[in-house]
Design an enzyme around this catalytic site. Structure first.
Site, PDB file in Angstrom:
ATOM      1  CB  THR A   1      -0.822   0.051   1.231  1.00 26.44           C
ATOM      2  OG1 THR A   1      -1.787  -1.194   1.174  1.00 26.44           O
ATOM      3  CG2 THR A   1      -1.604   1.291   1.574  1.00 26.44           C
TER       4      THR A   1
ATOM      5  NE  ARG B   1      -9.535  -7.160   2.590  1.00 28.34           N
ATOM      6  CZ  ARG B   1      -8.349  -6.447   2.794  1.00 28.34           C
ATOM      7  NH1 ARG B   1      -7.974  -5.740   1.818  1.00 28.34           N
ATOM      8  NH2 ARG B   1      -7.644  -6.563   3.753  1.00 28.34           N
TER       9      ARG B   1
ATOM     10  N   GLY C   1     -10.493  -3.227   2.829  1.00 29.19           N
ATOM     11  CA  GLY C   1      -9.544  -2.930   4.003  1.00 29.19           C
ATOM     12  C   GLY C   1      -9.556  -2.013   4.844  1.00 29.19           C
ATOM     13  CG  ASP C   2      -5.556  -1.130   6.822  1.00 28.16           C
ATOM     14  OD1 ASP C   2      -5.691  -1.607   5.778  1.00 28.16           O
ATOM     15  OD2 ASP C   2      -4.612  -0.573   7.457  1.00 28.16           O
TER      16      ASP C   2
ATOM     17  CB  THR D   1       1.248  -0.679   4.467  1.00 27.83           C
ATOM     18  OG1 THR D   1       1.540  -1.496   3.586  1.00 27.83           O
ATOM     19  CG2 THR D   1       2.536  -0.413   5.482  1.00 27.83           C
ATOM     20  N   GLY D   2      -0.430  -3.211   5.356  1.00 28.63           N
ATOM     21  CA  GLY D   2      -0.374  -4.545   5.990  1.00 28.63           C
ATOM     22  C   GLY D   2      -1.712  -5.206   5.908  1.00 28.63           C
TER      23      GLY D   2
END
Lengths: 336, 336
Positions: free
Chosen positions: B202, B230, B232-233, B253-254
């Site tokens: 990211t 989906r 993500g964060d 990021t992750g």
């Protein structure tokens, strides 16, 4: 010897300041608690006739009784939260499931989230249009996928893969919400502000089960006449929904953008954990600093792991109530 | 008189315990700082040849120099964050904008968020498919709508209303990501775990401008072969992106689900505000407790309002670097 008195006082202060969660865990857990809300907003005695008032009160009592039955029979706090919210979603009286408000495109777009305070697992869906009980789908996301948040058609494809029956859009229609939509459309054309009209009624529940575990869930149709697939705070973990056994379970309702920017649900938990506040103090501080001071409106219900309840809001009313340890359910609508 | 000594010590302790942010604000602000990342993951020296390594380093330097130019000419931290991320989105080397990974449906689904540490305003988009620079659209959401998060087709309809040109899906294609998609598809068929392969790169930036204001931004294509729309964060305020002048600016990021459940970006800010930790201490604690202890992987960059930088991760590498006060940009890839 006098200096020992000061040492004693300082040690006592350190003990109380540093170990609120540790002390909590040592207490025996004997409470069964379920707290629910049906949305905060401009709800005044003048708005409702006695019949409408009674209908809302009875439905809130039914949701409390239905959810609490799960706790009594040894079910988890997740089961209780899901059962209570399902009853509110199925009622046309609240802005969730059947009876949800209409977006600007004339569709019902539903959001929901659930979180398990024991494991820290969570599931959520945003912008679904054919799901009778978004809270059930949120729980399936939590339990059957590695994800937390699924949106729109993807979320519905997942629902189908889990055997959920998709409802026709007409299922969600209520005349009351359609009239609200038409008024919002009219105001939009005339460019008058219509936030007050949008009411923002969301439903939510937090529960404590006999194992001492907390859970939180929230479900909503969002704002009347919302545009551009807007997602509010409800399905966002930490904003509208959060649960952690070491702090509290929270479900929020109100002007969602303020709850997102203020990370309201998690902020309540953080103030309990890091500042050692009680759940009532944390809720009060967050409503003041993250909502009232910034011009936002709404409320939250919150519950800690030894059964302390907070229900607080800065609007004229919030549909709310709780049931604890086999006592009769208690329900309120207005501020006082 | 001895008891006054105790009173003095207690007052001093209260001052240091209660007013870390107040004290910070009294410091003169002289720093111009930009910190960026290009994703954390399994990046080891063996994976890359010298040419690839050089290409990544040069692009990170270009993003730092381009973003920093905004700060030098008196632009805001938001301008710097947007400029740096736009350069990384336009590069096929990173998983954002052009070069984003493919979802299970063979499409690129892009998420981004930006937040202003001064006003607490934020904007975000999720699941857009035709937006060249999602970070620019996120900023438009912040500045031109009352909302924080817009999704999918609605977000693109808003983009069109703002005069943004929508790109054909082919624009985002890179052979490297398509091969990654095909391998993920193959592994899915064989039901082998493919999380390591999914890389999760990211891009993000945090900046401090001459007015003393912080900003944070993040942009991503999400996980390779992600399903069901989906989210993500990255586009979730408090999870992957957060900024508050009184604490810090954070971009993460992750493995996004861990960042959502842990409310990671906001938790760093909360530990600074409520526990009085430094930005480095808060980042370290949160990576340990919310990621490593729970089996999650990733990293964050963070920056406080007096220019202290933290770049921390629990993977073998994270593309990262910073530029401060007209010094040469510094860039790293591996752990040591």
């Amino acid at each position: 010897m006098r200096k020992w008195r000061y040492v004693y006082i300082i040690l006592l202060a350190i003990y109380f300041a540093c170990s609120p969660t540790e002390r909590k865990r040592e207490q025996p857990v004997q409470n069964l608690v379920l707290v629910i809300h049906g949305g905060a907003g401009v709800i005044t005695r003048g708005d409702m006739n006695a019949e409408q008032e009674q209908a809302h009160i009875e439905k809130l009592q039914e949701a409390l009784t239905g959810g609490y039955a799960k706790l009594r029979e040894g079910g988890s706090s997740l089961d209780a939260v899901q059962a209570a919210i399902t009853i509110l979603e199925d009622s046309p009286l609240f802005n969730a499931g059947k009876g949800a408000v209409f977006a600007a495109n004339g569709k019902n777009e539903l959001d929901a989230a659930i979180m398990d305070g024991k494991s820290g697992q969570a599931g959520a869906v945003a912008g679904v249009r054919h799901i009778k009980n978004p809270i059930i789908l949120a729980r399936l996301v939590m339990e059957k996928t590695p994800h937390v948040l699924l949106a729109g058609e993807g979320a519905e494809e997942f629902a189908r893969s889990q055997g959920l029956i998709l409802m026709p859009e007409e299922y969600f229609y209520t005349d009351y919400r359609w009239q609200q939509f038409l008024r919002a459309q009219e105001k939009e054309k005339n460019r008058t502000d219509s936030v007050a009209e949008k009411k923002m009624g969301t439903v939510g529940a937090v529960a404590l089960d006999k194992y001492g575990n907390l859970a939180a869930g929230t479900s909503t149709g969002g704002m009347t006449y919302k545009k551009y697939n807007r997602i509010g705070d409800t399905p966002l973990i930490g904003a509208g929904t959060y649960a952690d056994n070491y702090a509290c379970a929270v479900s929020a309702t109100g002007h969602g953008e303020f709850f997102i920017r203020g990370v309201v649900a998690y902020d309540i938990a953080a103030r309990m954990e890091y500042l050692g506040l009680t759940v009532a103090e944390a809720v009060h501080e967050v409503i003041e600093s993250k909502l009232t001071a910034r011009g936002g409106t709404g409320g939250v219900i919150a519950l800690d792991a030894i059964g302390n309840i907070a229900m607080d809001f800065n609007t004229s009313g919030m549909y709310r109530g709780f049931i604890r340890n086999d006592n009769a359910p208690q329900v309120w609508i207005y501020k006082e």
